[in-house]
Motif scaffolding. Structure first.
Motif, PDB file in Angstrom:
ATOM      1  N   TRP A   1       0.842  -1.198   0.000  1.00 49.91           N
ATOM      2  CA  TRP A   1       0.000   0.000   0.000  1.00 49.91           C
ATOM      3  C   TRP A   1       0.876   1.247   0.000  1.00 49.91           C
ATOM      4  N   HIS A   2       0.569   2.193  -0.877  1.00 51.88           N
ATOM      5  CA  HIS A   2       1.124   3.546  -0.837  1.00 51.88           C
ATOM      6  C   HIS A   2      -0.044   4.512  -0.934  1.00 51.88           C
ATOM      7  N   ASP A   3      -0.101   5.490  -0.047  1.00 52.70           N
ATOM      8  CA  ASP A   3      -1.123   6.524  -0.180  1.00 52.70           C
ATOM      9  C   ASP A   3      -0.919   7.272  -1.494  1.00 52.70           C
ATOM     10  N   ILE A   4      -2.035   7.602  -2.138  1.00 50.26           N
ATOM     11  CA  ILE A   4      -2.028   8.324  -3.411  1.00 50.26           C
ATOM     12  C   ILE A   4      -2.982   9.503  -3.267  1.00 50.26           C
ATOM     13  N   ALA A   5      -2.546  10.665  -3.738  1.00 54.40           N
ATOM     14  CA  ALA A   5      -3.392  11.852  -3.597  1.00 54.40           C
ATOM     15  C   ALA A   5      -3.098  12.846  -4.704  1.00 54.40           C
ATOM     16  N   PRO A   6      -4.108  13.622  -5.118  1.00 57.09           N
ATOM     17  CA  PRO A   6      -3.848  14.733  -6.035  1.00 57.09           C
ATOM     18  C   PRO A   6      -2.961  15.769  -5.353  1.00 57.09           C
ATOM     19  N   VAL A   7      -2.140  16.438  -6.131  1.00 59.11           N
ATOM     20  CA  VAL A   7      -1.270  17.486  -5.603  1.00 59.11           C
ATOM     21  C   VAL A   7      -2.005  18.816  -5.685  1.00 59.11           C
ATOM     22  N   GLY A   8      -2.105  19.487  -4.541  1.00 58.15           N
ATOM     23  CA  GLY A   8      -2.800  20.761  -4.502  1.00 58.15           C
ATOM     24  C   GLY A   8      -4.297  20.562  -4.333  1.00 58.15           C
ATOM     25  N   ALA A   9      -5.103  21.393  -4.974  1.00 65.03           N
ATOM     26  CA  ALA A   9      -6.558  21.334  -4.821  1.00 65.03           C
ATOM     27  C   ALA A   9      -7.118  20.048  -5.402  1.00 65.03           C
ATOM     28  N   ALA A  10      -8.118  19.473  -4.710  1.00 62.42           N
ATOM     29  CA  ALA A  10      -8.790  18.263  -5.173  1.00 62.42           C
ATOM     30  C   ALA A  10     -10.262  18.564  -5.442  1.00 62.42           C
ATOM     31  N   ARG A  11     -10.831  17.821  -6.365  1.00 61.34           N
ATOM     32  CA  ARG A  11     -12.264  17.981  -6.645  1.00 61.34           C
ATOM     33  C   ARG A  11     -13.073  17.472  -5.464  1.00 61.34           C
ATOM     34  N   ALA A  12     -14.251  18.041  -5.295  1.00 61.30           N
ATOM     35  CA  ALA A  12     -15.066  17.726  -4.122  1.00 61.30           C
ATOM     36  C   ALA A  12     -15.657  16.320  -4.186  1.00 61.30           C
ATOM     37  N   ASP A  13     -16.009  15.872  -5.397  1.00 60.87           N
ATOM     38  CA  ASP A  13     -16.611  14.549  -5.509  1.00 60.87           C
ATOM     39  C   ASP A  13     -15.531  13.480  -5.583  1.00 60.87           C
TER      40      ASP A  13
END
Length: 432
Positions: free
Chosen positions: A331-343
């Protein structure tokens, strides 16, 4: 405890992971990715220095040498950070010896581990005059004695014992069970010390133990070190002084928000307690703990492909850039960089390599993504770039170090020409 690396979602995961910060070590990640391209391995020098400082604080008052496990991340710039902080290196190949020396780590701070040291590698380490060999078989002991004799030198060595302790980690990174290939039993080690006079060019005066990697409980360390200390006392009572004990590495890191890791102060406290009677030197071999959380892999979404169960989020990074999810179901956490969409949406996060195993995450809840979005795969500073390959003829990704608002490219993105350097057509034939 289940394997720490398993890619199973935490029981309380009900909301999508939010956006990752757009700044790391004072550097704008969007600007960095736009300038250098993706996939891109990024390391924070500040985070690495903070880990070094925390470990040093915990070790205060002990005669201890920290030997960074170079296999975790062998980039010469990362090794240079270790050298600048006064650390040594734990190596497992002649190539890592070459890298460590050229990064400025003195030979007398280098220990050589591994079950398959060749005669040529032993020769190179003897010629460099490294601090110590961690021996893992009688054949290796005999080979070291012969090679040292040929040079007229005395090799310093420790025996790596296998305490048959369950590290409570993933089976593929457990190294301290009897069925693992590493180390020798206490009975075999006793025989080595009893016959020490048979090997006049090896000074066998150390013990070494390393039971595995990504350990999230202090108890396996306690158990292993109790075995080591009992054996030390037995050996010293029999007239075999032990000048150093190498406690290995293995301290786990946080790959996802729910991971509970061992505090470095608690880890060192366990070492102090178990080895309180040892008046010689301590060696430690942290690798992952020093660099993993200091690194991220930046990658862009190539496309979102509809799937039978859920959409595939296809990235420009692949298993050749980060092998852990494919190799260990990690497992590696994955996330958008900066602002993310609400949905949010659930995705299978995959790369472009022609393998079903080229999968970073399955059924992962993320903010809704679109082609071109910049994502961050977290905790990739260890066993990311160091395990990378050019599979599918994908050139090696670039690596960059950040430090207080600045960045330095420490490995440029490989060109196609560099990727095939050394290859030739079969136009020159010889007979063996």
């Amino acid at each position: 405890m289940p394997p720490a690396a398993a890619d199973t979602p935490p029981a309380n995961e009900e909301q999508a992971t939010g956006a990752a910060p757009a700044m790391l070590d004072g550097v704008d990640l969007h600007a960095l990715a736009a300038r250098l391209g993706t996939p891109l391995h990024v390391y924070s020098a500040g985070a690495i220095r903070a880990r070094i400082a925390a470990l040093r604080e915990a070790l205060a008052g002990l005669d201890a040498l920290v030997c960074y496990a170079a296999k975790a991340n062998s980039n010469r710039a990362v090794l240079g950070l270790m050298a600048g902080a006064g650390l040594g290196a734990d190596i497992v190949s002649a190539g890592e010896l070459w890298r460590a020396l050229r990064a400025g780590i003195p030979a007398r701070r280098i220990v050589f581990s591994g079950v398959g040291k060749t005669a040529a590698e032993i020769d190179a380490a003897l010629d460099a005059d490294i601090l110590r060999f961690n021996l893992e078989s009688r054949d290796e002991l005999e080979t070291l004695d012969r090679r040292a004799a040929a040079r007229g030198v005395l090799a310093r060595a420790a025996v790596r014992i296998n305490p048959d302790v369950d590290a409570l980690t993933h089976a593929k990174i457990s190294t301290g069970r009897a069925e693992n290939k590493f180390g020798v039993s206490l009975d075999e080690a006793r025989g080595w010390f009893a016959a020490a006079g048979t090997y006049p060019h090896v000074r066998l005066d150390g013990l070494h133990v390393h039971i595995g990697s990504q350990i999230l409980s202090v108890e396996p360390f306690r158990q292993a070190l109790r075995h080591v200390d009992a054996f030390r006392r037995e050996l010293e009572a029999g007239g075999h002084p032990i000048r150093s004990i190498d406690v290995g590495g293995g301290l786990g890191v946080r790959y996802r928000a729910g991971d509970r890791t061992v505090a470095v102060a608690d880890y060192v406290a366990a070492i102090r307690e178990a080895l309180a009677g040892h008046d010689g030197r301590l060696l430690l071999e942290p690798g992952r703990w020093l660099v993993a959380e200091a690194g991220v892999l930046l990658t862009r979404v190539v496309r979102v492909k509809p799937g039978a169960t859920r959409p595939f989020l296809v990235l420009d990074a692949a298993m050749n850039d980060l092998a852990r999810p494919s190799l260990y179901d990690a497992w590696h956490d994955i996330a958008p960089v900066g602002a993310a969409r609400a949905d949010a949406e659930r995705y299978d996060v995959v790369g472009p390599v022609c393998e079903t195993g080229d999968t970073f995450a399955r059924d992962r809840l993320l903010p809704r993504c679109a082609p071109g979005d910049l994502l961050m795969i977290r905790t990739t500073g260890a066993y990311g770039a160091s395990m990378a390959s050019t599979y599918n003829s994908r050139p090696l990704a670039a690596e960059v170090v950040l430090d207080g608002g600045r960045y330095a490219v420490v490995r440029r993105r490989q060109s196609f020409e560099e990727m095939v350097a050394g290859e030739t057509a079969a136009d020159h034939w010889e007979n063996a």
